[in-house]
Design an enzyme around this catalytic site. Structure first.
Site, PDB file in Angstrom:
ATOM      1  N   ASP A  29      -8.908  -3.795  -4.524  1.00 27.01           N
ATOM      2  CA  ASP A  29      -7.583  -3.390  -4.056  1.00 27.01           C
ATOM      3  C   ASP A  29      -6.538  -4.316  -4.664  1.00 27.01           C
ATOM      4  OD1 ASP A  29      -5.446  -2.268  -2.443  1.00 27.01           O
ATOM      5  OD2 ASP A  29      -7.005  -1.683  -1.021  1.00 27.01           O
ATOM      6  N   CYS A  48       0.809  -1.223   0.000  1.00 27.01           N
ATOM      7  CA  CYS A  48       0.000   0.000   0.000  1.00 27.01           C
ATOM      8  C   CYS A  48       0.838   1.266   0.000  1.00 27.01           C
ATOM      9  CB  CYS A  48      -0.946  -0.014   1.195  1.00 27.01           C
ATOM     10  SG  CYS A  48      -2.269  -1.230   1.042  1.00 27.01           S
ATOM     11  N   ASP A  63     -10.276   1.260   7.937  1.00 26.20           N
ATOM     12  CA  ASP A  63      -9.080   0.447   8.108  1.00 26.20           C
ATOM     13  C   ASP A  63      -7.851   1.308   7.864  1.00 26.20           C
ATOM     14  OD1 ASP A  63      -9.426   0.598   5.357  1.00 26.20           O
ATOM     15  OD2 ASP A  63      -8.915  -1.492   4.984  1.00 26.20           O
ATOM     16  N   ASP A  87     -15.049   6.538   1.671  1.00 22.27           N
ATOM     17  CA  ASP A  87     -15.036   5.391   2.567  1.00 22.27           C
ATOM     18  C   ASP A  87     -14.318   4.207   1.930  1.00 22.27           C
ATOM     19  OD1 ASP A  87     -16.801   5.199   5.278  1.00 22.27           O
ATOM     20  OD2 ASP A  87     -17.512   6.849   4.030  1.00 22.27           O
ATOM     21  N   ASP A  88     -14.311   3.098   2.670  1.00 22.06           N
ATOM     22  CA  ASP A  88     -13.535   1.942   2.246  1.00 22.06           C
ATOM     23  C   ASP A  88     -14.202   1.143   1.134  1.00 22.06           C
ATOM     24  OD1 ASP A  88     -11.282   2.031   4.264  1.00 22.06           O
ATOM     25  OD2 ASP A  88     -13.013   2.086   5.578  1.00 22.06           O
TER      26      ASP A  88
END
Length: 339
Positions: free
Chosen positions: A76, A21, A232, A58-59
């Site tokens: 992801d 990441c 997260d 948001d996620d």
């Protein structure tokens, strides 16, 4: 380190310019790209079906159906964060599934996303990557049904995940309230340890264990406690994700640096200079909106460390997760770090 059937030893992290990441587009640059993206574009949502969309940051996206649960969608993927292909696949899958858990949902089905330098790296390594992703998805009770692959100069892997969530119990990043404690379900430090791994080849099994651990239990505990706000902690670091949560909620996030847990070896990796460019960009992004005067630059870098498959930051208390701060009424800064 990977070993092919021909006996060749291959370090996957050496085939990518970064890892995990930490390779995300810097948050400030990403926000500039997204700013005003939907202006002038007609959007039909007369029934209010889009519960969480582009604007909230948001996620995962949440779409309400006419009856029953809402649908979650997220994706992801990233370049190798470790040299072992099976572990990389496990980490990437856990990271992709994390967005579903961070929204309070349950993953149902995932599609593989694979980019592979087919003339450079053997496909037997790609098979191990996919096997690792399949193993973690199975642990999550999530089906894997195909996906998409491309020939690419850098290896990349991840998943597009669809899940379900109770539309009345969605964990959001903009639902924080003053007085709520901030709990962190995993220790920090994967960024600096992964950078050290890339530079030296040294393996950190405890970091791999942290990155492959699902956030399912933390999400279930948050929902059981009546929590409504969570996110997260991944590529933008604890400081970046706390800043986003506080900004969206109209509050100030106060982080108690002495309470933040770290993986063994993280401070040593920092002292040796194993800090990614993504971590430094994270710190610069939040600096103008933060009071960091209580901590050293080194401590601030650890708090901004770009995590891969990190834990949940929960606006509430949950079992097994240390309280690392609190939300307060909005003050002069969106983010404050204290000792």
């Amino acid at each position: 380190m990977s070993t092919t059937t021909s006996g060749n030893r291959i370090r996957l992290t050496q085939y990518a310019h970064g890892g995990g990441c930490a390779c995300k587009i810097p948050p400030g640059e990403l926000e500039e790209v997204l700013r005003g993206l939907g202006d002038g574009v007609p959007v039909r949502d007369p029934a209010g079906e889009l519960v969480v969309g582009l604007d909230e940051g948001d996620d995962a996206t949440v779409v309400r159906l006419h009856d029953g649960p809402a649908v979650l969608a997220t994706t992801d993927f990233f370049t190798p964060v470790v040299d072992d292909p099976y572990d990389w696949g496990r980490i990437a899958a856990a990271n992709a599934l994390s967005d579903v858990y961070a929204t309070g949902g349950r993953p149902l089905v995932a599609l593989n996303l694979l980019a592979w330098p087919r003339g450079v790296l053997p496909f037997e390594l790609a098979r191990q990557v996919l096997r690792g992703g399949l193993q973690v998805a199975a642990e999550a009770g999530c089906h894997v049904a195909g996906g998409h692959s491309v020939d690419d100069p850098e290896p990349k892997y991840g998943m597009a995940v669809t899940g379900v969530v109770d539309p009345d119990r969605v964990l959001r990043g903009d639902a924080g309230e003053p007085g709520a404690p901030l709990s962190l379900s995993k220790p920090l430090g994967t960024g600096v340890l992964n950078s050290r791994h890339k530079a030296t080849g040294e393996v950190f099994p405890h970091a791999v264990a942290a990155m492959t651990r699902l956030n399912r239990e933390a999400a279930e505990a948050a929902l059981a406690a009546g929590v409504t706000c969570a996110t997260d902690v991944t590529g933008f670091g604890l400081l970046g994700h706390a800043y986003k949560l506080a900004r969206a909620s109209g509050v100030t996030a106060v982080i108690d640096s002495a309470a933040v847990p770290y993986l063994d070896g993280a401070r040593q990796a920092l002292r040796e200079g194993h800090v990614s460019g993504g971590t430094r960009r994270n710190l610069e992004w939040v600096r103008a909106h933060s009071d960091l005067s209580a901590v050293t630059e080194e401590e601030a870098l650890l708090l901004a460390d770009a995590q891969t498959s990190g834990g949940l930051l929960v606006a509430g208390e949950i079992p097994g997760a240390p309280v690392v701060g609190e939300l307060t009424p909005r003050g002069n800064h969106v983010l404050v770090v204290r000792r």
